[in-house]
Scaffold this active site. Sequence first.
Site, PDB file in Angstrom:
ATOM      1  N   LYS A  88       2.012 -16.228 -23.950  1.00  0.00           N
ATOM      2  CA  LYS A  88       2.619 -15.036 -23.353  1.00  0.00           C
ATOM      3  C   LYS A  88       3.213 -14.086 -24.386  1.00  0.00           C
ATOM      4  O   LYS A  88       3.227 -12.880 -24.195  1.00  0.00           O
ATOM      5  CB  LYS A  88       3.681 -15.443 -22.336  1.00  0.00           C
ATOM      6  CG  LYS A  88       3.053 -16.040 -21.083  1.00  0.00           C
ATOM      7  CD  LYS A  88       3.915 -15.869 -19.869  1.00  0.00           C
ATOM      8  CE  LYS A  88       3.163 -16.237 -18.608  1.00  0.00           C
ATOM      9  NZ  LYS A  88       2.921 -17.692 -18.491  1.00  0.00           N
ATOM     10  N   GLU A 110       9.324  -8.984 -14.738  1.00  0.00           N
ATOM     11  CA  GLU A 110       9.424  -9.948 -13.660  1.00  0.00           C
ATOM     12  C   GLU A 110       9.112 -11.312 -14.263  1.00  0.00           C
ATOM     13  O   GLU A 110       8.432 -11.409 -15.265  1.00  0.00           O
ATOM     14  CB  GLU A 110       8.405  -9.630 -12.562  1.00  0.00           C
ATOM     15  CG  GLU A 110       6.978 -10.166 -12.815  1.00  0.00           C
ATOM     16  CD  GLU A 110       6.285  -9.577 -14.034  1.00  0.00           C
ATOM     17  OE1 GLU A 110       6.654  -8.470 -14.454  1.00  0.00           O
ATOM     18  OE2 GLU A 110       5.379 -10.237 -14.578  1.00  0.00           O
ATOM     19  N   SER A 377      -3.010 -23.294 -23.408  1.00  0.00           N
ATOM     20  CA  SER A 377      -2.207 -22.069 -23.317  1.00  0.00           C
ATOM     21  C   SER A 377      -0.737 -22.267 -23.654  1.00  0.00           C
ATOM     22  O   SER A 377      -0.058 -21.328 -24.064  1.00  0.00           O
ATOM     23  CB  SER A 377      -2.335 -21.468 -21.918  1.00  0.00           C
ATOM     24  OG  SER A 377      -2.053 -22.434 -20.922  1.00  0.00           O
TER      25      SER A 377
HETATM   26  C1  LIG Z   1       2.090 -18.280 -17.509  1.00  0.00           C
HETATM   27  C2  LIG Z   1       1.233 -19.350 -18.017  1.00  0.00           C
HETATM   28  C3  LIG Z   1      -0.098 -19.516 -17.586  1.00  0.00           C
HETATM   29  C4  LIG Z   1      -0.717 -18.684 -16.505  1.00  0.00           C
HETATM   30  O1  LIG Z   1      -0.758 -17.310 -16.729  1.00  0.00           O
HETATM   31  P1  LIG Z   1      -2.089 -16.557 -17.105  1.00  0.00           P
HETATM   32  O2  LIG Z   1      -1.694 -15.118 -17.046  1.00  0.00           O
HETATM   33  O3  LIG Z   1      -3.138 -16.906 -16.089  1.00  0.00           O
HETATM   34  O4  LIG Z   1      -2.488 -16.969 -18.460  1.00  0.00           O
HETATM   35  C5  LIG Z   1      -0.863 -20.515 -18.158  1.00  0.00           C
HETATM   36  N1  LIG Z   1      -0.359 -21.337 -19.102  1.00  0.00           N
HETATM   37  C6  LIG Z   1       0.911 -21.222 -19.535  1.00  0.00           C
HETATM   38  C7  LIG Z   1       1.406 -22.162 -20.575  1.00  0.00           C
HETATM   39  C8  LIG Z   1       1.758 -20.235 -19.017  1.00  0.00           C
HETATM   40  O5  LIG Z   1       3.020 -20.134 -19.450  1.00  0.00           O
END
Ligand SMILES: *Cc1c(COP(=O)(O)O)cnc(C)c1O
Length: 394
Positions: A88, A110, A377
């Site tokens: 993020k 948000e 992610s």
């Molecule tokens: C917020 C988040 C997501 C999901 O958000 P996307 O916008 O679909 O990427 C996925 N993995 C993690 C670790 C997150 O914090």
Amino acid sequence: MSNIKNGFYGEFGGRYVPEQLNKILDEVKQEFYKCKNNSEFINELNYYFKNFIGRPSPLYFAQRLTQKLGGAKLYLKREDLNHTGAHKINNTMGQVLLAKKLGKKRIIAETGAGQHGVATATVCSLFDMECIVYMGEEDTKRQALNVFRMELLGAKVIPVKHGMRTLKEAVDEALNDLIQNYKDTYYMLGSAVGPDPYPEMVNHFQSIIGTEAKKQIIEFENRLPDYLIAAVGGGSNSIGLFSPFYNDKNVKFIGVEPAGKGINTGMHAATLCEGTPGILHGFKSYVLQNEYGEPLPAYSISAGLDYPGVGPEHAFYKETKRAKYVSITDKEALNAFLELSRTEGIIPALESSHALAYAMKLSKECSKDKLIVVNLSGRGDKDVNEVYEILKNK
Ligand SMILES: *Cc1c(COP(=O)(O)O)cnc(C)c1O
């Protein structure tokens, strides 16, 4: 690489907003187009990517897990190693530099699980910007530690007390604030959703993931991967991984949505798999909605995935069959969470565990010469408490 025309991806995307917002969004879009190819802006962004976030994130061959599965080679794109623990921050860093160029001093955002709020508060601290984060009251209770993190970083968290008191209401509230205070305020959206130009901007700042991964897999394997797999909430980490490979037609894209307690229980957030086209938060995409077009409550074990909408570019990828969207249950995600922790010494975020769970299934079905890149992610530190409670009560 760009599929966007006048703010639309095919029939999806666009701007379904009040007239006052149109002008504000035009201003943002103009500045974004000016900045994205400006060498000074690019250099500054790259400086912070490298020195603050810690990019490039490694591409890591999960050797033990691959051996155990006995099929395709699994590579992990380590976004979990970024500062603040997920992808993020790539987006918030890009957008805060844009806000600075626009001369804004006040940032609003948000947040659902709190991850985007923390990433926003982090860059606001770094650039001395006032930071207001709207969060559903329900979420402030579930994610109390993230509220405190944001406060430590100097942000003000405002609990939203109407409706379901979750992410959807927090977005509504942020949009209201923007309309009232647009002169000095910038709205920092957290995923590849929202009215034009947000999906395009978020894709742009997150595409560093796919750009790096492409270079890295070629260094390892001297060829492109067969599959890219990523979890889909709003769709930012997945679009960031996928889009730089858009024209590489032999690279298959798989987006993994949360099936929660099971698709037929209704307790899930599998928007592309189970939703229908509709309008939510100012853009057209797939939406989990009832027959009156009202958004349905979304559920997942991972709070970062439970949004009833999804980015419009994914809707376009689905319609044009460029990507395939599948779903993984809470239970399967939890198993993948445990498996990666034990096998590779990496505790993944529960969101990322959805992508990993699907990759593990797919790997077993593939021959050993196939290559899969999974977007890890985020890291799972934020989830260990929840997993502890789940395992303890089993
Ligand atoms: C917020 C988040 C997501 C999901 O958000 P996307 O916008 O679909 O990427 C996925 N993995 C993690 C670790 C997150 O914090």
